[in-house]
Design a protein around this motif. Structure first.
Motif, PDB file in Angstrom:
ATOM      1  N   LEU A 135       0.851  -1.180   0.000  1.00  0.00           N
ATOM      2  CA  LEU A 135       0.000   0.000   0.000  1.00  0.00           C
ATOM      3  C   LEU A 135       0.884   1.227   0.000  1.00  0.00           C
ATOM      4  O   LEU A 135       1.907   1.266   0.683  1.00  0.00           O
ATOM      5  CB  LEU A 135      -0.880   0.041   1.251  1.00  0.00           C
ATOM      6  CG  LEU A 135      -2.002  -0.972   1.357  1.00  0.00           C
ATOM      7  CD1 LEU A 135      -2.681  -0.862   2.717  1.00  0.00           C
ATOM      8  CD2 LEU A 135      -3.022  -0.759   0.259  1.00  0.00           C
ATOM      9  N   SER A 136       0.474   2.224  -0.731  1.00  0.00           N
ATOM     10  CA  SER A 136       1.173   3.504  -0.718  1.00  0.00           C
ATOM     11  C   SER A 136       1.181   4.034   0.716  1.00  0.00           C
ATOM     12  O   SER A 136       0.198   3.872   1.444  1.00  0.00           O
ATOM     13  CB  SER A 136       0.444   4.482  -1.641  1.00  0.00           C
ATOM     14  OG  SER A 136       1.002   5.762  -1.537  1.00  0.00           O
ATOM     15  N   LYS A 159      -8.048  -5.216   5.605  1.00  0.00           N
ATOM     16  CA  LYS A 159      -9.223  -5.490   4.773  1.00  0.00           C
ATOM     17  C   LYS A 159      -8.823  -6.146   3.458  1.00  0.00           C
ATOM     18  O   LYS A 159      -9.487  -7.076   2.984  1.00  0.00           O
ATOM     19  CB  LYS A 159      -9.993  -4.203   4.502  1.00  0.00           C
ATOM     20  CG  LYS A 159     -10.721  -3.679   5.714  1.00  0.00           C
ATOM     21  CD  LYS A 159     -11.426  -2.379   5.408  1.00  0.00           C
ATOM     22  CE  LYS A 159     -12.032  -1.794   6.676  1.00  0.00           C
ATOM     23  NZ  LYS A 159     -12.661  -0.495   6.450  1.00  0.00           N
ATOM     24  N   SER A 160      -7.743  -5.664   2.860  1.00  0.00           N
ATOM     25  CA  SER A 160      -7.279  -6.219   1.581  1.00  0.00           C
ATOM     26  C   SER A 160      -6.863  -7.674   1.723  1.00  0.00           C
ATOM     27  O   SER A 160      -7.220  -8.513   0.881  1.00  0.00           O
ATOM     28  CB  SER A 160      -6.102  -5.404   1.044  1.00  0.00           C
ATOM     29  OG  SER A 160      -6.484  -4.081   0.798  1.00  0.00           O
ATOM     30  N   VAL A 161      -6.118  -7.990   2.776  1.00  0.00           N
ATOM     31  CA  VAL A 161      -5.663  -9.369   2.977  1.00  0.00           C
ATOM     32  C   VAL A 161      -6.858 -10.289   3.205  1.00  0.00           C
ATOM     33  O   VAL A 161      -6.908 -11.398   2.669  1.00  0.00           O
ATOM     34  CB  VAL A 161      -4.649  -9.457   4.138  1.00  0.00           C
ATOM     35  CG1 VAL A 161      -4.322 -10.903   4.469  1.00  0.00           C
ATOM     36  CG2 VAL A 161      -3.375  -8.698   3.796  1.00  0.00           C
ATOM     37  N   LEU A 162      -7.847  -9.833   3.967  1.00  0.00           N
ATOM     38  CA  LEU A 162      -9.046 -10.642   4.181  1.00  0.00           C
ATOM     39  C   LEU A 162      -9.798 -10.867   2.878  1.00  0.00           C
ATOM     40  O   LEU A 162     -10.268 -11.988   2.604  1.00  0.00           O
ATOM     41  CB  LEU A 162      -9.948  -9.977   5.223  1.00  0.00           C
ATOM     42  CG  LEU A 162      -9.419  -9.997   6.652  1.00  0.00           C
ATOM     43  CD1 LEU A 162     -10.269  -9.110   7.555  1.00  0.00           C
ATOM     44  CD2 LEU A 162      -9.344 -11.414   7.198  1.00  0.00           C
ATOM     45  N   LEU A 163      -9.908  -9.834   2.043  1.00  0.00           N
ATOM     46  CA  LEU A 163     -10.589  -9.977   0.752  1.00  0.00           C
ATOM     47  C   LEU A 163      -9.830 -10.912  -0.184  1.00  0.00           C
ATOM     48  O   LEU A 163     -10.436 -11.736  -0.879  1.00  0.00           O
ATOM     49  CB  LEU A 163     -10.779  -8.612   0.094  1.00  0.00           C
ATOM     50  CG  LEU A 163     -11.846  -7.723   0.728  1.00  0.00           C
ATOM     51  CD1 LEU A 163     -11.783  -6.311   0.143  1.00  0.00           C
ATOM     52  CD2 LEU A 163     -13.229  -8.321   0.528  1.00  0.00           C
ATOM     53  N   VAL A 205       0.627 -19.437   1.850  1.00  0.00           N
ATOM     54  CA  VAL A 205       1.961 -19.205   2.401  1.00  0.00           C
ATOM     55  C   VAL A 205       2.500 -17.929   1.782  1.00  0.00           C
ATOM     56  O   VAL A 205       2.358 -17.702   0.585  1.00  0.00           O
ATOM     57  CB  VAL A 205       2.904 -20.400   2.096  1.00  0.00           C
ATOM     58  CG1 VAL A 205       4.303 -20.139   2.627  1.00  0.00           C
ATOM     59  CG2 VAL A 205       2.334 -21.682   2.672  1.00  0.00           C
ATOM     60  N   LEU A 206       3.113 -17.097   2.613  1.00  0.00           N
ATOM     61  CA  LEU A 206       3.694 -15.853   2.105  1.00  0.00           C
ATOM     62  C   LEU A 206       4.955 -15.521   2.874  1.00  0.00           C
ATOM     63  O   LEU A 206       5.252 -16.125   3.901  1.00  0.00           O
ATOM     64  CB  LEU A 206       2.674 -14.704   2.222  1.00  0.00           C
ATOM     65  CG  LEU A 206       2.139 -14.353   3.605  1.00  0.00           C
ATOM     66  CD1 LEU A 206       3.070 -13.410   4.344  1.00  0.00           C
ATOM     67  CD2 LEU A 206       0.781 -13.703   3.471  1.00  0.00           C
ATOM     68  N   SER A 207       5.677 -14.553   2.355  1.00  0.00           N
ATOM     69  CA  SER A 207       6.844 -14.051   3.076  1.00  0.00           C
ATOM     70  C   SER A 207       6.678 -12.552   3.277  1.00  0.00           C
ATOM     71  O   SER A 207       6.054 -11.872   2.465  1.00  0.00           O
ATOM     72  CB  SER A 207       8.141 -14.360   2.315  1.00  0.00           C
ATOM     73  OG  SER A 207       8.203 -13.637   1.114  1.00  0.00           O
ATOM     74  N   VAL A 208       7.227 -12.076   4.384  1.00  0.00           N
ATOM     75  CA  VAL A 208       7.200 -10.655   4.693  1.00  0.00           C
ATOM     76  C   VAL A 208       8.550 -10.287   5.300  1.00  0.00           C
ATOM     77  O   VAL A 208       9.103 -11.031   6.111  1.00  0.00           O
ATOM     78  CB  VAL A 208       6.024 -10.286   5.631  1.00  0.00           C
ATOM     79  CG1 VAL A 208       6.113 -11.000   6.963  1.00  0.00           C
ATOM     80  CG2 VAL A 208       5.923  -8.787   5.827  1.00  0.00           C
ATOM     81  N   ASN A 209       9.086  -9.175   4.857  1.00  0.00           N
ATOM     82  CA  ASN A 209      10.399  -8.742   5.311  1.00  0.00           C
ATOM     83  C   ASN A 209      10.421  -8.578   6.822  1.00  0.00           C
ATOM     84  O   ASN A 209       9.485  -8.020   7.402  1.00  0.00           O
ATOM     85  CB  ASN A 209      10.774  -7.423   4.627  1.00  0.00           C
ATOM     86  CG  ASN A 209      12.238  -7.100   4.777  1.00  0.00           C
ATOM     87  OD1 ASN A 209      12.705  -6.783   5.865  1.00  0.00           O
ATOM     88  ND2 ASN A 209      12.972  -7.188   3.683  1.00  0.00           N
ATOM     89  N   VAL A 210      11.477  -9.062   7.467  1.00  0.00           N
ATOM     90  CA  VAL A 210      11.576  -8.974   8.929  1.00  0.00           C
ATOM     91  C   VAL A 210      11.580  -7.526   9.427  1.00  0.00           C
ATOM     92  O   VAL A 210      11.229  -7.267  10.571  1.00  0.00           O
ATOM     93  CB  VAL A 210      12.808  -9.732   9.477  1.00  0.00           C
ATOM     94  CG1 VAL A 210      12.709 -11.218   9.178  1.00  0.00           C
ATOM     95  CG2 VAL A 210      14.100  -9.164   8.945  1.00  0.00           C
ATOM     96  N   TYR A 232      -0.587  -9.429   9.174  1.00  0.00           N
ATOM     97  CA  TYR A 232      -0.811 -10.815   8.766  1.00  0.00           C
ATOM     98  C   TYR A 232      -1.160 -11.694   9.963  1.00  0.00           C
ATOM     99  O   TYR A 232      -2.066 -12.533   9.893  1.00  0.00           O
ATOM    100  CB  TYR A 232       0.408 -11.374   8.031  1.00  0.00           C
ATOM    101  CG  TYR A 232       0.590 -10.797   6.650  1.00  0.00           C
ATOM    102  CD1 TYR A 232      -0.397 -10.919   5.680  1.00  0.00           C
ATOM    103  CD2 TYR A 232       1.753 -10.117   6.300  1.00  0.00           C
ATOM    104  CE1 TYR A 232      -0.246 -10.395   4.410  1.00  0.00           C
ATOM    105  CE2 TYR A 232       1.925  -9.585   5.030  1.00  0.00           C
ATOM    106  CZ  TYR A 232       0.918  -9.736   4.097  1.00  0.00           C
ATOM    107  OH  TYR A 232       1.082  -9.212   2.832  1.00  0.00           O
ATOM    108  N   LEU A 233      -0.472 -11.510  11.083  1.00  0.00           N
ATOM    109  CA  LEU A 233      -0.790 -12.289  12.280  1.00  0.00           C
ATOM    110  C   LEU A 233      -2.220 -11.995  12.741  1.00  0.00           C
ATOM    111  O   LEU A 233      -2.949 -12.915  13.144  1.00  0.00           O
ATOM    112  CB  LEU A 233       0.194 -11.987  13.409  1.00  0.00           C
ATOM    113  CG  LEU A 233       1.653 -12.402  13.187  1.00  0.00           C
ATOM    114  CD1 LEU A 233       2.479 -12.032  14.410  1.00  0.00           C
ATOM    115  CD2 LEU A 233       1.793 -13.877  12.860  1.00  0.00           C
ATOM    116  N   ASN A 234      -2.637 -10.743  12.661  1.00  0.00           N
ATOM    117  CA  ASN A 234      -3.974 -10.344  13.109  1.00  0.00           C
ATOM    118  C   ASN A 234      -5.100 -10.894  12.239  1.00  0.00           C
ATOM    119  O   ASN A 234      -6.256 -10.907  12.677  1.00  0.00           O
ATOM    120  CB  ASN A 234      -4.085  -8.825  13.189  1.00  0.00           C
ATOM    121  CG  ASN A 234      -3.332  -8.257  14.363  1.00  0.00           C
ATOM    122  OD1 ASN A 234      -3.138  -8.917  15.370  1.00  0.00           O
ATOM    123  ND2 ASN A 234      -2.893  -7.016  14.235  1.00  0.00           N
TER     124      ASN A 234
END
Length: 79
Positions: A7-8, A19-23, A39-44, A53-55
């Motif tokens: 997101l910008s 909301k976007s992740v849920l959709l 499965v995804l990756s997210v920068n530490v 993502y955890l939420n």
């Protein structure tokens, strides 16, 4: 396969990421009913995205991968 999601900065902190992740999760379940995991990756260093993502139900697999922009958490969610 979704290769990237962001997101910008002007839209961050407004609940749009959550909301976007849920959709996206709902769309994947509808379009591909045979899948049972995302499965995804997210920068530490991206603490806000990590917690978003955890939420929404992802869990940290405690595995890491080295990406172009540095170390990445590997997260998973059963669908």
């Amino acid at each position: 396969m979704l290769r990237s999601f962001s997101l910008s900065p002007i839209y961050q902190g407004k609940g749009l990421g959550k909301k976007s992740v849920l959709l996206i999760t709902d769309l994947l379940k509808q379009k591909y009913p045979e899948i049972n995991e995302i499965v995804l990756s997210v920068n530490v260093r991206n603490i806000n995205a990590y917690h978003t993502y955890l939420n929404v139900g992802f869990f940290d697999t405690e595995k890491y991968v080295e990406g172009i922009m540095g170390q990445q958490h590997i997260l998973s969610k059963k669908v």
